[in-house]
Design a protein around this motif. Structure first.
Motif, mmCIF file in Angstrom:
data_model
loop_
_atom_site.group_PDB
_atom_site.id
_atom_site.type_symbol
_atom_site.label_atom_id
_atom_site.label_comp_id
_atom_site.label_asym_id
_atom_site.label_seq_id
_atom_site.Cartn_x
_atom_site.Cartn_y
_atom_site.Cartn_z
ATOM 1 N N VAL A 197 63.594 -57.551 -105.574
ATOM 2 C CA VAL A 197 64.616 -58.671 -105.846
ATOM 3 C C VAL A 197 64.394 -60.044 -106.739
ATOM 4 O O VAL A 197 63.075 -60.355 -105.782
ATOM 5 N N ASP A 198 65.084 -60.513 -106.964
ATOM 6 C CA ASP A 198 64.968 -61.812 -107.911
ATOM 7 C C ASP A 198 66.025 -62.696 -107.042
ATOM 8 O O ASP A 198 67.341 -62.183 -107.048
ATOM 9 N N VAL A 199 65.921 -63.645 -106.633
ATOM 10 C CA VAL A 199 67.132 -64.902 -106.818
ATOM 11 C C VAL A 199 66.751 -66.502 -106.900
ATOM 12 O O VAL A 199 64.422 -66.530 -106.839
ATOM 13 N N ASP A 200 67.529 -66.581 -107.260
ATOM 14 C CA ASP A 200 66.694 -68.461 -106.999
ATOM 15 C C ASP A 200 67.247 -68.752 -105.945
ATOM 16 O O ASP A 200 67.417 -68.254 -104.872
ATOM 17 N N ILE A 201 66.307 -70.154 -105.771
ATOM 18 C CA ILE A 201 65.770 -71.150 -104.643
ATOM 19 C C ILE A 201 67.082 -72.274 -104.987
ATOM 20 O O ILE A 201 66.809 -72.891 -105.616
ATOM 21 N N ALA A 202 67.959 -71.683 -104.588
ATOM 22 C CA ALA A 202 68.763 -72.424 -104.400
ATOM 23 C C ALA A 202 69.451 -72.098 -102.670
ATOM 24 O O ALA A 202 70.660 -71.974 -102.340
ATOM 25 N N VAL A 203 68.502 -73.150 -101.716
ATOM 26 C CA VAL A 203 69.147 -73.142 -100.480
ATOM 27 C C VAL A 203 69.369 -74.850 -100.039
ATOM 28 O O VAL A 203 69.001 -75.779 -100.225
ATOM 29 N N ALA A 204 69.478 -74.809 -98.611
ATOM 30 C CA ALA A 204 70.126 -76.527 -98.447
ATOM 31 C C ALA A 204 68.843 -77.001 -98.577
ATOM 32 O O ALA A 204 68.656 -78.351 -98.816
ATOM 33 N N GLY A 205 67.766 -76.600 -98.028
ATOM 34 C CA GLY A 205 66.290 -77.193 -98.219
ATOM 35 C C GLY A 205 66.076 -77.371 -99.475
ATOM 36 O O GLY A 205 65.479 -78.818 -99.492
ATOM 37 N N SER A 206 66.266 -76.612 -100.393
ATOM 38 C CA SER A 206 65.801 -77.171 -101.255
ATOM 39 C C SER A 206 66.703 -78.146 -102.151
ATOM 40 O O SER A 206 66.373 -79.414 -102.864
ATOM 41 N N SER A 207 67.793 -78.332 -101.923
ATOM 42 C CA SER A 207 68.595 -79.229 -102.532
ATOM 43 C C SER A 207 68.586 -80.841 -102.080
ATOM 44 O O SER A 207 69.014 -81.502 -102.315
ATOM 45 N N LEU A 208 68.299 -80.877 -100.837
ATOM 46 C CA LEU A 208 67.537 -81.936 -99.527
ATOM 47 C C LEU A 208 66.524 -82.328 -100.446
ATOM 48 O O LEU A 208 65.734 -83.814 -100.943
ATOM 49 N N HIS A 209 65.092 -81.540 -100.745
ATOM 50 C CA HIS A 209 64.273 -81.849 -101.580
ATOM 51 C C HIS A 209 63.768 -82.407 -102.246
ATOM 52 O O HIS A 209 63.434 -83.271 -102.816
ATOM 53 N N ALA A 210 64.799 -82.074 -104.081
ATOM 54 C CA ALA A 210 65.088 -83.036 -104.619
ATOM 55 C C ALA A 210 66.493 -82.869 -105.648
ATOM 56 O O ALA A 210 66.762 -81.329 -105.240
ATOM 57 N N ASP A 211 66.977 -83.747 -106.091
ATOM 58 C CA ASP A 211 68.049 -83.074 -107.128
ATOM 59 C C ASP A 211 67.987 -82.563 -108.924
ATOM 60 O O ASP A 211 66.815 -83.057 -109.058
ATOM 61 N N GLY A 212 68.667 -81.592 -108.779
ATOM 62 C CA GLY A 212 68.571 -80.780 -109.868
ATOM 63 C C GLY A 212 66.877 -79.531 -109.367
ATOM 64 O O GLY A 212 66.425 -79.253 -110.514
ATOM 65 N N TYR A 213 67.202 -79.555 -108.460
ATOM 66 C CA TYR A 213 66.074 -78.196 -108.211
ATOM 67 C C TYR A 213 66.076 -76.969 -108.810
ATOM 68 O O TYR A 213 67.042 -76.054 -108.723
ATOM 69 N N ARG A 214 65.167 -76.569 -109.298
ATOM 70 C CA ARG A 214 64.928 -75.025 -110.072
ATOM 71 C C ARG A 214 63.761 -74.552 -109.529
ATOM 72 O O ARG A 214 63.027 -75.090 -109.572
ATOM 73 N N GLY A 215 64.062 -73.308 -109.215
ATOM 74 C CA GLY A 215 63.249 -72.430 -109.131
ATOM 75 C C GLY A 215 63.585 -71.206 -108.638
ATOM 76 O O GLY A 215 65.034 -70.700 -108.715
ATOM 77 N N LYS A 216 62.469 -70.324 -108.640
ATOM 78 C CA LYS A 216 62.866 -68.815 -108.635
ATOM 79 C C LYS A 216 61.962 -68.150 -107.660
ATOM 80 O O LYS A 216 60.596 -68.098 -106.969
ATOM 81 N N ALA A 217 62.599 -66.840 -107.130
ATOM 82 C CA ALA A 217 61.787 -66.475 -106.198
ATOM 83 C C ALA A 217 61.806 -64.372 -105.720
ATOM 84 O O ALA A 217 63.241 -64.247 -106.372
ATOM 85 N N ARG A 218 61.307 -63.883 -106.043
ATOM 86 C CA ARG A 218 60.914 -62.417 -106.250
ATOM 87 C C ARG A 218 60.334 -61.589 -104.871
ATOM 88 O O ARG A 218 59.244 -62.596 -104.622
ATOM 89 N N MET A 219 60.660 -60.827 -105.014
ATOM 90 C CA MET A 219 60.027 -59.814 -103.381
ATOM 91 C C MET A 219 59.910 -58.393 -104.164
ATOM 92 O O MET A 219 61.159 -57.551 -105.385
ATOM 93 N N VAL A 220 58.739 -58.147 -103.987
ATOM 94 C CA VAL A 220 58.043 -56.945 -104.688
ATOM 95 C C VAL A 220 58.335 -55.827 -103.020
ATOM 96 O O VAL A 220 57.209 -56.047 -102.518
ATOM 97 N N VAL A 221 58.837 -54.746 -102.923
ATOM 98 C CA VAL A 221 59.046 -53.859 -101.973
ATOM 99 C C VAL A 221 58.535 -52.980 -102.423
ATOM 100 O O VAL A 221 59.039 -51.876 -103.112
ATOM 101 N N ASP A 222 57.553 -51.614 -101.555
ATOM 102 C CA ASP A 222 57.850 -50.562 -101.410
ATOM 103 C C ASP A 222 58.352 -49.522 -101.086
ATOM 104 O O ASP A 222 58.605 -49.812 -99.635
ATOM 105 N N GLU A 223 59.623 -48.732 -101.426
ATOM 106 C CA GLU A 223 60.362 -48.665 -101.089
ATOM 107 C C GLU A 223 60.094 -47.310 -99.744
ATOM 108 O O GLU A 223 60.790 -47.286 -99.029
#
Length: 453
Positions: free
Chosen positions: A369-395
């Motif tokens: 599962v991949d998502v951009d880090i684009a939440v209220a906290g990141s927007s407040l943390h920095a203008d133009g915040y760029r980041g990504k997160a990945r979750m690897v799940v054993d189904e």
């Protein structure tokens, strides 16, 4: 007890056995506190942090900032974190913990016997090897004839180099490239792979490469060094595509290897420069009185993992001294498949467990599962915040086996992921671990939503 190596790993093993009632000698030939205190973790992060703070301020309107760092002040603060390379404070701590500190290079010379500068000591219980690792020097034509930096010189330099060529796109390479670039050096990074940080998820290396370029670092990928020579500027590094790069200094950051040289391990069937094979209590294979912890085992070359191993070793030895029954580390996976690591660049990379590729290679039924880090906290943390997160799940078990964050200031998020991986928390249960609003940790909700919960 005799512990060879007085870095953080040796200190932890020795303190554990001393607290358990065993008379313990700590043998160190350089500085008590080891690589981490004087040439690695602490000075490198001291060099990086001011640049991160300035960059963070620039991302927020209304914060008054200058145009550049005060390099002299940054270097002076770095020197303070190393105590100006004086280990008197560390020795005082060790002696206060009940350890006998012995100066000299320890060498195994027989069963439970260690030579320290001509004085042979015998351990009644056990010997623990915590000698760490040393830089791996590549067989590069001309390198032996050209003055160059290793990681120690890169973290302890007292002046900003006018220009720096960094050979190697691993953690040391990218961290030092950014640190010196932000302090005013003209930096070129040479990486043989498609991107820096090849052991991490691909998106992490791509984001870090972008961050380096934004700081003026020239990032060259997919090329190998074929030779090095002196030049008017200092050094000239020849590359496999026929080009070359020049700089005042060359930093060789091409990995590390266990420090088992001049240790006497050959007498017990092990090769100099090779890792010492250990079980999960830290006992060296085939030698019932010899233990090892940290980088020297080749398991996970990270200070925090070495300290974890040292605690397991110390407990095993103390318990064995009182109770002959075998003792096993309570969480043997902690230095196999649940290893947390942070790359302290800007953006930071924080990961734990397996990458998606590693999970598949292990035969797991994987969902990524991949998502951009684009939440209220990141927007407040920095203008133009760029980041990504990945979750690897054993189904099969619906548990996390790997998590990676890449973005500004994500390091403090990784322990939550580590707890989830080590604790084998199911994704269904994670849904009830509600992140505070508005924080960057709210990305956990986006990950779980994307998973389908």
């Amino acid at each position: 007890m005799i512990v060879i190596g007085g870095g953080p790993v040796g200190e932890n093993a020795a303190a554990r056995t001393a607290a358990g009632g065993l008379r313990t000698a700590l043998v160190e030939f350089e500085r008590v506190g080891g690589e981490c205190s004087y040439w690695a973790c602490m000075p490198s992060k001291a060099l990086l942090r001011p640049g991160h703070a300035l960059a963070a301020a620039r991302r927020l309107p209304g914060v008054p900032v200058g145009d550049r760092l005060d390099a002299a002040a940054v270097l002076a603060r770095r020197n303070g974190f190393t105590s100006d390379w004086d280990d008197a404070g560390q020795v005082e701590w060790a002696e206060g913990a009940g350890l006998t500190v012995l100066r000299g290079r320890g060498r195994l010379v027989g069963e439970r016997r260690v030579d320290v500068g001509g004085r042979v000591l015998t351990a009644a219980r056990a010997v623990v090897v915590c000698t760490g690792s040393v830089p791996r020097v590549p067989p590069l034509p001309g390198l032996s004839d050209v003055p160059h930096w290793g990681s120690r010189e890169a973290t302890s330099a007292q002046e900003v180099p006018t220009s720096l060529v960094v050979l190697g796109g691993g953690v040391v390479g990218v961290e030092m490239a950014q640190a010196w670039a932000r302090l005013g050096s003209r930096v070129t990074l040479v990486a043989s792979g498609e991107r820096p940080l090849p052991k991490f998820e691909d998106f992490a290396g791509d984001l870090v490469a972008d961050g380096l370029r934004e700081d003026g670092v020239r990032v060259l990928t997919g090329v190998r060094a074929t030779g090095v020579s002196t030049a008017d500027a200092g050094i000239s590094l020849a590359l496999s595509d026929g080009s070359s790069v020049e700089g005042a200094h060359l930093l060789v950051a091409t990995g590390r290897q266990p420090a088992t040289f001049d240790l006497g391990v050959e007498e017990f069937g092990f090769g100099a420069g090779d890792p010492l094979p250990v079980d999960d209590t830290g006992r060296v294979s085939g030698v019932d009185w010899l233990y090892a912890a940290g980088d020297v085992t080749g398991r996970a070359l990270l200070t925090h993992q070495g300290k974890y191993q040292a605690r397991a070793v110390g407990t095993a030895i103390v318990t064995g001294a009182v109770d002959p029954e075998p003792w096993t580390a309570p969480v043997s996976t902690a230095d196999h498949t649940a290893v947390p690591q942070v790359v302290f660049t800007d953006p930071e990379v924080a990961s734990v467990g397996r990458t998606a590729a590693q999970a598949r290679e292990a035969g797991l039924d994987v969902r990524v599962v991949d998502v951009d880090i684009a939440v209220a906290g990141s927007s407040l943390h920095a203008d133009g915040y760029r980041g990504k997160a990945r979750m690897v799940v054993d189904e099969r078990t619906r548990t996390l086996v790997g998590v990676t964050f890449a973005g500004p200031d994500v390091a403090e998020m990784i322990h939550a992921a580590t707890v989830a991986v080590v604790g084998e928390v199911t994704v269904d249960r994670l849904w009830h671990a509600v992140p505070a609003y508005p924080t960057i940790s709210e990305v956990w909700l986006r990950l779980l939503e994307s998973y389908g919960l």
